[in-house]
Design an enzyme around this catalytic site. Structure first.
Site, PDB file in Angstrom:
ATOM      1  N   LYS A  61       0.844  -1.203   0.000  1.00 27.30           N
ATOM      2  CA  LYS A  61       0.000   0.000   0.000  1.00 27.30           C
ATOM      3  C   LYS A  61       0.876   1.247   0.000  1.00 27.30           C
ATOM      4  O   LYS A  61       0.624   2.207  -0.735  1.00 27.30           O
ATOM      5  CB  LYS A  61      -0.934   0.001   1.219  1.00 27.30           C
ATOM      6  CG  LYS A  61      -2.113  -0.954   1.051  1.00 27.30           C
ATOM      7  CD  LYS A  61      -2.863  -1.196   2.345  1.00 27.30           C
ATOM      8  CE  LYS A  61      -3.917  -2.288   2.138  1.00 27.30           C
ATOM      9  NZ  LYS A  61      -4.543  -2.731   3.383  1.00 27.30           N
ATOM     10  N   GLN A 115      -5.146  -2.086   9.784  1.00 25.40           N
ATOM     11  CA  GLN A 115      -4.954  -3.373   9.125  1.00 25.40           C
ATOM     12  C   GLN A 115      -5.504  -4.502  10.000  1.00 25.40           C
ATOM     13  O   GLN A 115      -5.227  -4.569  11.196  1.00 25.40           O
ATOM     14  CB  GLN A 115      -3.455  -3.567   8.846  1.00 25.40           C
ATOM     15  CG  GLN A 115      -3.129  -4.713   7.932  1.00 25.40           C
ATOM     16  CD  GLN A 115      -3.650  -4.543   6.504  1.00 25.40           C
ATOM     17  OE1 GLN A 115      -3.805  -3.440   6.010  1.00 25.40           O
ATOM     18  NE2 GLN A 115      -3.937  -5.654   5.850  1.00 25.40           N
ATOM     19  N   ASP A 121     -11.299   2.223   3.844  1.00 25.30           N
ATOM     20  CA  ASP A 121     -11.521   0.783   3.698  1.00 25.30           C
ATOM     21  C   ASP A 121     -13.011   0.475   3.466  1.00 25.30           C
ATOM     22  O   ASP A 121     -13.364  -0.633   3.054  1.00 25.30           O
ATOM     23  CB  ASP A 121     -11.105   0.054   4.988  1.00 25.30           C
ATOM     24  CG  ASP A 121      -9.821  -0.740   4.843  1.00 25.30           C
ATOM     25  OD1 ASP A 121      -9.460  -1.097   3.706  1.00 25.30           O
ATOM     26  OD2 ASP A 121      -9.188  -1.000   5.882  1.00 25.30           O
TER      27      ASP A 121
HETATM   28  N1  GUN Z   1      -6.585  -7.301   5.871  1.00 25.07           N
HETATM   29  C1  GUN Z   1      -6.713  -7.959   4.684  1.00 25.07           C
HETATM   30  N2  GUN Z   1      -7.273  -7.145   3.756  1.00 25.07           N
HETATM   31  C2  GUN Z   1      -7.504  -5.972   4.373  1.00 25.07           C
HETATM   32  C3  GUN Z   1      -8.058  -4.730   3.934  1.00 25.07           C
HETATM   33  O1  GUN Z   1      -8.473  -4.540   2.775  1.00 25.07           O
HETATM   34  N3  GUN Z   1      -8.132  -3.744   4.867  1.00 25.07           N
HETATM   35  C4  GUN Z   1      -7.698  -3.911   6.145  1.00 25.07           C
HETATM   36  N4  GUN Z   1      -7.819  -2.891   6.987  1.00 25.07           N
HETATM   37  N5  GUN Z   1      -7.184  -5.047   6.590  1.00 25.07           N
HETATM   38  C5  GUN Z   1      -7.082  -6.066   5.693  1.00 25.07           C
END
Ligand code: GUN
Length: 293
Positions: A52, A96, A119
């Protein structure tokens, strides 16, 4: 049969986002700023957050990773969330997942300001999506819809079968495809662990979206001719011939299913690359809104 190239589509969208950032800055704005919060040392989460951050720098976003020890308390993490909510220099942030067991992830998600919830996990955003209002849509379903749109795949009046009912993929993609919208206007069936005879259902599907995390689950006998197959599975399986001893495996038996399809996504290189791009799009949207642009 067309193999949907998520990697190339994601690169095109990143270039579009980069242009928008340059326009924003030329108009006196600042670069969008995304913050990722990571708790503990989950290997998968580290990898996600690193990619990211890389994607942010590629499109000209500012990005910050906030790391906290595994033993941070829920109250301390909630205070950090509040601090990010109040920080005018932060356009969007993600916490996350998964979080350590002693922290209630729902409580943390509900503490995020919905206008910074890039998200799309906050119940306000989920609820707005369900009733068709503008909102942040979570990254994977948004990426799937964008692939359908960019490949000109018609969903109106189609039979669409979603395998899996998770909050981050199955439920939202089913919701989006049944909306009065384009893409949308599909007749959607959601199958899950309590659904009997899933192959009988998928055999009628014009579009199959599999988000089970069961490698090779969708076999050729479950797919009708000319179906569209979207594979959201990303299970890491051991592979001694691979560079790092493992490889990503989708839910679909690609080799045998692909020849029957009109369109199919590969794993890797299908839905995966679109996910981070959707997060970038949400962050750009949040930033434009915050800056009054
Ligand atoms: N863990 C796995 N995929 C994601 C996501 O898209 N967002 C977040 N916050 N955690 C994740």
């Amino acid at each position: 049969m067309t193999i949907i190239d998520g990697k190339a589509t994601a690169a095109t969208i990143r270039a579009e986002i980069k242009n928008s950032v340059e326009e924003l800055k030329a108009a006196g704005g600042r670069a969008p700023h995304l913050v990722a919060v990571i708790v503990g040392h989950d290997g998968g989460s580290e990898a996600y957050v690193a990619s990211k951050a890389r994607a942010c720098s590629e499109v000209g976003f500012e990005s910050t990773v906030l790391r906290f020890d595994e033993d941070i308390t829920e109250e301390e993490l909630l205070r950090e969330v509040q601090r990010l909510n109040d920080d005018d220099g932060v356009d969007g942030f993600i916490v996350q997942l998964p979080l350590p067991r002693h922290i209630d992830a729902n409580r943390v998600i509900e503490a995020i300001d919905p206008s910074k919830d890039v998200d799309g996990f906050h119940p306000v955003n989920v609820g707005k999506m369900a009733i068709g209002l503008p909102c942040f849509v979570s990254a994977t379903p948004a990426g799937i819809v964008e692939l359908l749109r960019r490949y000109g795949i018609k969903t109106r009046g189609k039979q669409c079968v979603v395998l899996g009912r998770s909050n981050i993929v199955g439920k939202p993609i089913a919701t989006l495809l049944m909306q009065k919208a384009d893409p949308g206007n599909a007749t959607v069936t959601v199958c899950h662990s309590a659904t009997p005879d899933i192959p009988e259902i998928t055999r009628h599907a014009d579009i199959i979206i599999s988000a089970l995390g069961v490698p090779g689950y969708v076999t050729a006998d479950m797919v009708k001719d000319d179906a569209v197959v979207i594979d959201v599975g990303t299970t890491r399986v051991a592979d001694p011939t691979a560079k790092n001893g493992s490889r990503l495996c989708g839910d679909v038996d690609f080799e045998n299913v692909a020849p029957k399809c009109s369109y199919i996504t590969p794993v890797p290189g299908g839905v995966g690359p679109m996910t981070i791009v959707s997060l970038l799009r949400n962050t750009l949207q949040a930033s434009l809104h915050r800056q009054g642009k």
